[in-house]
Structures are given as structure tokens and as C-alpha cells.
Motif scaffolding. Sequence first.
Motif, PDB file in Angstrom:
ATOM      1  N   ASP A 251      51.953 -99.429 -49.739  1.00  0.00           N
ATOM      2  CA  ASP A 251      50.952 -99.222 -50.776  1.00  0.00           C
ATOM      3  C   ASP A 251      49.765 -98.384 -50.312  1.00  0.00           C
ATOM      4  N   LEU A 252      49.941 -97.551 -49.291  1.00  0.00           N
ATOM      5  CA  LEU A 252      48.816 -96.754 -48.806  1.00  0.00           C
ATOM      6  C   LEU A 252      48.900 -95.289 -49.200  1.00  0.00           C
ATOM      7  N   ASP A 253      49.934 -94.908 -49.938  1.00  0.00           N
ATOM      8  CA  ASP A 253      49.978 -93.540 -50.429  1.00  0.00           C
ATOM      9  C   ASP A 253      48.777 -93.282 -51.336  1.00  0.00           C
ATOM     10  N   GLY A 254      48.425 -94.283 -52.142  1.00  0.00           N
ATOM     11  CA  GLY A 254      47.248 -94.157 -52.997  1.00  0.00           C
ATOM     12  C   GLY A 254      45.970 -94.018 -52.203  1.00  0.00           C
ATOM     13  N   LEU A 255      45.875 -94.745 -51.086  1.00  0.00           N
ATOM     14  CA  LEU A 255      44.695 -94.637 -50.216  1.00  0.00           C
ATOM     15  C   LEU A 255      44.539 -93.217 -49.701  1.00  0.00           C
ATOM     16  N   LEU A 256      45.625 -92.622 -49.247  1.00  0.00           N
ATOM     17  CA  LEU A 256      45.535 -91.259 -48.712  1.00  0.00           C
ATOM     18  C   LEU A 256      45.079 -90.272 -49.776  1.00  0.00           C
ATOM     19  N   ARG A 257      45.611 -90.422 -50.988  1.00  0.00           N
ATOM     20  CA  ARG A 257      45.189 -89.535 -52.070  1.00  0.00           C
ATOM     21  C   ARG A 257      43.715 -89.748 -52.400  1.00  0.00           C
ATOM     22  N   GLU A 258      43.274 -91.006 -52.369  1.00  0.00           N
ATOM     23  CA  GLU A 258      41.872 -91.276 -52.699  1.00  0.00           C
ATOM     24  C   GLU A 258      40.929 -90.715 -51.638  1.00  0.00           C
ATOM     25  N   ILE A 259      41.320 -90.796 -50.365  1.00  0.00           N
ATOM     26  CA  ILE A 259      40.482 -90.229 -49.302  1.00  0.00           C
ATOM     27  C   ILE A 259      40.305 -88.722 -49.513  1.00  0.00           C
ATOM     28  N   GLU A 260      41.404 -88.042 -49.847  1.00  0.00           N
ATOM     29  CA  GLU A 260      41.311 -86.600 -50.096  1.00  0.00           C
ATOM     30  C   GLU A 260      40.422 -86.306 -51.304  1.00  0.00           C
ATOM     31  N   LEU A 261      40.558 -87.121 -52.352  1.00  0.00           N
ATOM     32  CA  LEU A 261      39.739 -86.914 -53.545  1.00  0.00           C
ATOM     33  C   LEU A 261      38.275 -87.258 -53.283  1.00  0.00           C
ATOM     34  N   ASP A 262      38.031 -88.240 -52.410  1.00  0.00           N
ATOM     35  CA  ASP A 262      36.646 -88.537 -52.024  1.00  0.00           C
ATOM     36  C   ASP A 262      35.975 -87.275 -51.493  1.00  0.00           C
ATOM     37  N   ARG A 263      36.610 -86.647 -50.530  1.00  0.00           N
ATOM     38  CA  ARG A 263      35.979 -85.478 -49.905  1.00  0.00           C
ATOM     39  C   ARG A 263      35.866 -84.316 -50.897  1.00  0.00           C
ATOM     40  N   ALA A 264      36.886 -84.132 -51.743  1.00  0.00           N
ATOM     41  CA  ALA A 264      36.829 -83.060 -52.734  1.00  0.00           C
ATOM     42  C   ALA A 264      35.694 -83.266 -53.727  1.00  0.00           C
ATOM     43  N   ASN A 265      35.288 -84.527 -53.922  1.00  0.00           N
ATOM     44  CA  ASN A 265      34.226 -84.836 -54.876  1.00  0.00           C
ATOM     45  C   ASN A 265      32.877 -85.093 -54.219  1.00  0.00           C
ATOM     46  N   GLY A 266      32.751 -84.744 -52.939  1.00  0.00           N
ATOM     47  CA  GLY A 266      31.454 -84.794 -52.282  1.00  0.00           C
ATOM     48  C   GLY A 266      31.134 -86.077 -51.547  1.00  0.00           C
ATOM     49  N   LEU A 267      32.129 -86.966 -51.355  1.00  0.00           N
ATOM     50  CA  LEU A 267      31.906 -88.220 -50.636  1.00  0.00           C
ATOM     51  C   LEU A 267      32.404 -88.092 -49.206  1.00  0.00           C
ATOM     52  N   LEU A 268      31.826 -88.872 -48.321  1.00  0.00           N
ATOM     53  CA  LEU A 268      32.202 -88.811 -46.909  1.00  0.00           C
ATOM     54  C   LEU A 268      32.197 -90.221 -46.331  1.00  0.00           C
ATOM     55  N   GLY A 269      33.272 -90.586 -45.614  1.00  0.00           N
ATOM     56  CA  GLY A 269      33.399 -91.948 -45.116  1.00  0.00           C
ATOM     57  C   GLY A 269      33.928 -92.853 -46.213  1.00  0.00           C
ATOM     58  N   LYS A 270      34.166 -94.135 -45.855  1.00  0.00           N
ATOM     59  CA  LYS A 270      34.755 -95.030 -46.849  1.00  0.00           C
ATOM     60  C   LYS A 270      34.493 -96.477 -46.461  1.00  0.00           C
ATOM     61  N   THR A 271      34.270 -97.297 -47.488  1.00  0.00           N
ATOM     62  CA  THR A 271      34.202 -98.736 -47.276  1.00  0.00           C
ATOM     63  C   THR A 271      35.621 -99.271 -47.105  1.00  0.00           C
ATOM     64  N   CYS A 272      35.850-100.076 -46.051  1.00  0.00           N
ATOM     65  CA  CYS A 272      37.184-100.612 -45.773  1.00  0.00           C
ATOM     66  C   CYS A 272      37.119-102.126 -45.621  1.00  0.00           C
TER      67      CYS A 272
END
Length: 408
Positions: A303-324
Motif C-alpha cells: 500500500d505504499l505506491d500511493g505514498l510515493l505518488r503523494e511525495i512527488e505531488l507534495d514537491r510539485a505543489n511546493g511542499l517539502l518534507g513529510k509528517t510520518c
Amino acid sequence: MRHFGHIPSAVRTGLFHREPVEFTPDSPARTLAVALGATLYSPATRPRLADAVRKQAGRGVVSMVLCLEDSISDAEVEAGEANLVRHFADLAADPAARTRHPEEPAAGTVTDADTATDLPLLFIRVREPRQITDLVARLGASARLLSGFVLPKFTETRGRAFLEALAEAERTSGRRLFAMPVLESPELLHLETRAETLAGIASITDKYRDRVLALRLGVTDFCSAYGLRRSPDMTAYDIKIVANVIADVVNVLGRSDGTGFTVTGPVWEYFRPGERMFKPQLRRSPFLEGRAEDLRTALIEHDLDGLLREIELDRANGLLGKTCIHPTHVVPVHALSVVSHEEWSDAQDILRPERDGGGVLRSAYTNKMNEVKPHRAWAERTLLRAEVFGVAKEDVGFVDLLTAGLAG
């Protein structure tokens, strides 16, 4: 500490064109804001909290939040505070604990791979402003291990009391302490109050700019207000109400004109039991031919394919780092934060002194246009990320970085 510092130096040399730099809790705020990476949350009530902090440091975690808010019940707050004070004292009594990689020589043999494991940047998530001054006083000398506080449900009105308490704790302790406000209030979510709430947050955070390290997004609370919950194959950006709030937060608070802050990505809530869940798949896979497909299969199964896509979208939308909220999320976040050789090459070209007058040039990889003035802010941000996460070699990709991080 440094990113990927938990893997042997010989392995790092094979992965990086430029290795991540070392940093400390006393490094400039601009560096620390980028270096937060995957910030791992842990309930403050964990019985062996100090051991957990050391363990995660040995696995590459560089920032942790010890939570006294939503992760524990109301009845546990007092016990959680006492537990924090006790385990900070434990950590302070042994700040230079050393670990060695399983393949390194036994104790007593000195090699360049025998390195100290530094504690992560430690933050406490509180419920009320009074907890800030109270906890700093109770921590005493062990407060030197504390980097700051996470401030929940942050608005201008609520945030002012938190930030005043932080300033008071700094004065009494003599320590630099940072704030990480969490943007998760209903006023921010609701359209009719969003603009006013964002303007208020911008005003109060600007007043305390030197102490606001990063802004964190509380997407779970946003979803809760509408009875929503994203599935493991959906990202936060697939939930339009949430995506709109993220866009507006970045619009007002994440600008690159000197008025903005680092805004971190939302939590990914899905995981499978077991902290090392990738290991069986990685051991079975040869990771020579077809290793990317092997790893992708393993990620989808967990279930981490979604996580990888979200990380990429985070950076594309101006976010950096992530709460885990789970250790298995840390290495993917860090692996996807490393700057590719192509990104680094483009950023270097754009920022060359002779380009100050602007213009357009073909990239060194001959696959895109680099327009100097419009791309300058991106290039500056990319080189700062390159400093703390490193630049991968030309033939090194995400799979290589992920497997090395997991093996470490």
C-alpha cells in the motif's frame, strides 16, 4: 547528523555525486527547515521512548515529534509529560551513544565507517501554551536536546499564546527553540473564513519569523470535518477540498519572495505490521536485472505506491518534507528528496553569475529549456535541497537510494 549517515561511507560514495552535508541542531534555521525530511511522530507515552529515539536515529531518522496531543487520550497527558521528562534525562545521560553497521569490524577497530549516531532533532507536540514553559522548566539541563515545539490547530488568536510561551521558555532556558505550527483548524478549511484565517496566520508567523521553522499541514483534521478518509490508492491531492486548502496555504505562506515558510507534506496513514516490511521482498529480489519492477511490486503489495505518488505531488505543489507515523515511510521520503544529477545540473546552469542578466539556454541534458529569470527561485530551492539531501550520481535512481537506505 546527516541524511543517509546511517549507511557506510563506501556505499554513500557510490551513490552520490555530492554527498549530503552534516548539520547540527544549531545550524541555520533555513538549513534545518529543509533538513527535517520525514518527521516521525511517536506518542509521548511510549514506555521505552529513549530507546525508540536511539533506534530510529540509527535507521536514518533526523527529526522526531513526541506527541502529547491527538496520539494520546486526555487521561494520559500527565503521565505522558512525566514520561518525556524521564526519557529526556535518559537521553541526556548518554548523548554520544555509538552504533556500528553490521558489516563493520568489531569494537576496537577504527575505520572511516565507524561513526557516531546523533540524536534526531526532537520536538514536543503540546496541547496548551502553558505546557511549553512548564516542560522546559521540568526538563532542566536535558532541555539542551530539545529543538522546539509543535503547535496544534494554529490560528492567529490561538497561535499568539503559544508563540509568547515559546519566547518565554527561550528566555528562561537560554536555548534557541523553534515552533512548527500545524495548520488544521476548521477556520482554515471553511471557505468563508479561509482568507481571513490565512492572513492572520501570515501576520503572527511573520512577527515570530525567526522562531517558526516550518508549517505543517493537518490533513487528517481537514478530512474529519467532512467525514472523509482517503484510501491507500488515493493521495491528498485527489480529495479536492483538501487539495484546495493546500494550494491556498502555499499561495499565501509558501512564497519564494522571502515572505514564505517551508510547508511540509501531510501524513500518510497507511502501513502494514512490522517495521521492516520491505526486507523479505528485497532479500528475494536480485536487484540486478528488473529490480525497479521488483521493488514497485513490493511497494504496491504494501500500500505504499500511493505514498510515493503523494511525495512527488507534495514537491510539485511546493511542499517539502513529510509528517510520518510509521518508520517504514521515512526512507522513501528521503530517497525521493535526493536531488537528481539532472536537476542539479540545470540549477547550476541557471545560477551561474554570467546568467544574472537573464536569457534562455538549452539544458546540459539537451531535453528542456532553462529560462534564467523564471527558473531562478526553483534553482535556489533545488541547490538548498541538494546541500542537505545530496546529489545522486548520473546513473543512480530512486531504487538505488531506497535499497541502500533500507539496508543501512
